[in-house]
Design a protein around this motif. Sequence first.
Motif, short mmCIF file in Angstrom:
data_model
loop_
_atom_site.label_atom_id
_atom_site.label_comp_id
_atom_site.label_asym_id
_atom_site.label_seq_id
_atom_site.Cartn_x
_atom_site.Cartn_y
_atom_site.Cartn_z
N MET A 5 40.39 36.61 22.38
CA MET A 5 40.22 36.46 23.82
C MET A 5 38.76 36.17 24.17
O MET A 5 37.84 36.61 23.48
CB MET A 5 40.66 37.75 24.52
N PRO A 6 38.55 35.48 25.32
CA PRO A 6 37.18 35.30 25.80
C PRO A 6 36.68 36.58 26.46
O PRO A 6 37.46 37.46 26.80
CB PRO A 6 37.33 34.18 26.84
N LYS A 7 35.37 36.71 26.65
CA LYS A 7 34.84 37.92 27.25
C LYS A 7 34.87 37.87 28.76
O LYS A 7 34.71 38.89 29.44
CB LYS A 7 33.41 38.21 26.75
N ASP A 8 35.07 36.70 29.33
CA ASP A 8 35.20 36.53 30.78
C ASP A 8 36.46 35.71 31.07
O ASP A 8 36.98 34.98 30.19
CB ASP A 8 33.98 35.80 31.37
N ASN A 9 36.89 35.85 32.33
CA ASN A 9 38.07 35.09 32.78
C ASN A 9 39.30 35.29 31.88
O ASN A 9 39.87 34.33 31.35
CB ASN A 9 37.73 33.59 32.89
N PHE A 10 39.65 36.53 31.71
CA PHE A 10 40.88 36.85 30.96
C PHE A 10 41.74 37.81 31.80
O PHE A 10 41.26 38.43 32.75
CB PHE A 10 40.57 37.45 29.59
N GLY A 11 43.01 37.93 31.41
CA GLY A 11 43.92 38.82 32.11
C GLY A 11 44.72 39.67 31.12
O GLY A 11 45.02 39.22 30.01
N VAL A 12 45.00 40.88 31.53
CA VAL A 12 45.84 41.78 30.71
C VAL A 12 46.96 42.32 31.61
O VAL A 12 46.69 42.76 32.74
CB VAL A 12 45.03 42.94 30.12
N ARG A 13 48.18 42.28 31.10
CA ARG A 13 49.34 42.75 31.88
C ARG A 13 50.06 43.86 31.10
O ARG A 13 50.36 43.71 29.90
CB ARG A 13 50.29 41.60 32.16
N TRP A 14 50.33 44.93 31.82
CA TRP A 14 51.12 46.04 31.25
C TRP A 14 52.47 46.12 31.98
O TRP A 14 52.50 46.04 33.23
CB TRP A 14 50.42 47.38 31.44
N THR A 15 53.53 46.26 31.23
CA THR A 15 54.87 46.34 31.82
C THR A 15 55.64 47.52 31.21
O THR A 15 55.59 47.73 29.98
CB THR A 15 55.67 45.05 31.59
N LEU A 16 56.30 48.23 32.08
CA LEU A 16 57.09 49.40 31.63
C LEU A 16 58.37 49.49 32.46
O LEU A 16 58.31 49.43 33.70
CB LEU A 16 56.28 50.69 31.80
N THR A 17 59.50 49.61 31.80
CA THR A 17 60.78 49.90 32.48
C THR A 17 61.29 51.22 31.95
O THR A 17 61.47 51.39 30.73
CB THR A 17 61.81 48.79 32.23
N ARG A 18 61.52 52.17 32.85
CA ARG A 18 61.99 53.48 32.42
C ARG A 18 62.97 54.05 33.43
O ARG A 18 63.04 53.61 34.58
CB ARG A 18 60.82 54.45 32.23
N ASP A 19 63.70 55.04 32.98
CA ASP A 19 64.65 55.75 33.84
C ASP A 19 63.91 56.92 34.48
O ASP A 19 63.40 57.80 33.78
CB ASP A 19 65.84 56.24 33.01
N PHE A 20 63.86 56.93 35.80
CA PHE A 20 63.20 58.00 36.53
C PHE A 20 64.15 59.13 36.92
O PHE A 20 63.77 60.01 37.70
CB PHE A 20 62.51 57.44 37.78
N GLY A 21 65.37 59.09 36.40
CA GLY A 21 66.32 60.16 36.71
C GLY A 21 66.66 60.19 38.18
O GLY A 21 67.11 59.21 38.76
N SER A 22 66.41 61.34 38.81
CA SER A 22 66.69 61.49 40.24
C SER A 22 65.59 60.92 41.12
O SER A 22 65.71 60.90 42.34
CB SER A 22 66.88 62.97 40.57
#
Length: 505
Positions: free
Chosen positions: A78-95
């Motif tokens: 990756m470059p040190k500038d002008n980059f993006g990071v995406r985190w994604t999570l799908t989970r069951d939250f119960g109630s």
Amino acid sequence: MNPVRRTTAAAATAVVLATAGSLLTATAPAAAAPTACASPVFTREFFPNTSFSGTPRRTDCDSAIDQNWKAGAPTRLMPKDNFGVRWTLTRDFGSGGPFTFQAGAQDGIRVHLDGVRKIDLWRDVSSTRKKTVNITVPRGKHTIRVDFVNWTGNADVSFAYKPRTSPGVDKVKPLVPKGSSVGYQGVTGRARATWARNTEVDLAGYRVYRRLEGTSFGTVPVGITTSTSYTDGSLPLTGDTYLYEIRAYDKAGNESTGTPDQSVTTADRIPPARPGGLTAGSRYEGMRLGWRTDPTAASYRVYRATGTSGAFTRIAQVDKGTYTDTTAAEGTTYAYAVTALDEWGNESVRSAQVSAQRGDYTAPPAVTGLKVTPTTYGFALKWDANPAPDTKTYVVHWGEPVGEEGGEQVCYGSAVEYLAAGTTSYDYTTLPDGDRVCFFIDVLDTAGNSSLRQTGTAEAVIATELDTTPAAPTPQGSPSRATVYGVEGAEGVESVPGVEDDTAR
């Protein structure tokens, strides 16, 4: 948080050496294979741009978003500038319930829940900015997406979500635990309940409730656990049925509805009551015992001791309140006791013991050696002395034989004399006139046992009387009476058998 490590050979620029004489050529950077991250771990993707376009240069798993790359690149790809990071999570939250989302970044960060933006700090800045929002997450599965971009300069990012657990804020009950079941071990007397884990983020644990069938659940659980199983070792071992239910509770103290009731029937370790009313009496067939029965008892054990202080030995097990001890020896005293058993095999305390003596029910052996000799006065009978030590009485029977001579004949007779033990002869007097008669002798012991009554048979002897009837008939007109006069000086008169004494008046 998983820091970015050095790229593997598979992700690095590949260098290929051509055949001899050719040039060295370098391929473009290879994208990492898609990575499957188990919830609740985030899937992290690295983009060499701030628009999150194209194929990510790298994809990995990140357990927490809290990185500071300063002025450097997050990875060699990756470059040190002008980059993006995406985190994604799908989970069951119960109630679901109330949550806090906390974000911080230099430069820009956006947080989405199911595609709806909840935090927006999207600007090139020279220091870290932070923001906290309170939201309500509905029940079920939901997706959190965190987008971070660094335009220039230092780069750091953090994000966390957590439930609000204050009792005044969180009023949402956990969902009912699923997949509950209860098993029972009869040997140990323990019940083990199991269920599936709840998916609430603020789950604190589970409460296990127990009730006796026909009653209601109390307010105090029989057990509390953070696990998905519980072993109940406090069950009363009474053979009763108990019902269990599991309830989840969260950190705010909210408790779920109970699971469907699961039942177990316990082993019974409680013995029946001690049998009462035991009696014992001697009978012809044996010692007859009887006692009061108990509706909770499935069977009874009978114990016997020789004498009144001997050791007890079990001799029988019956399903009713009577028993005949056919093995008791005559003339012997025994002590008896009984116990009750239930269907689980629990045995009660022994009853109070009773003692009794087995009576004498054995008749003396049949009389043998009977001989009958006709005489001028009837018959002379002789027989062998009976060997039974308790012989008491001989009974002489006289009768008439039935059946043809030379064939099988039966003697039908009646008692004509009772003689004491020690007597082995008897004179039967009658007027001999040539009749065929029969004799047999029964013997009784001191207990009244009769050989004839017990066996139904006796040794009979058929004999023919002497015939002492005059050869010539009495002349016609002969006097039928004779008068006997006393002679002076005589000392008495002797009556003649068959002659009636009729003194003249």
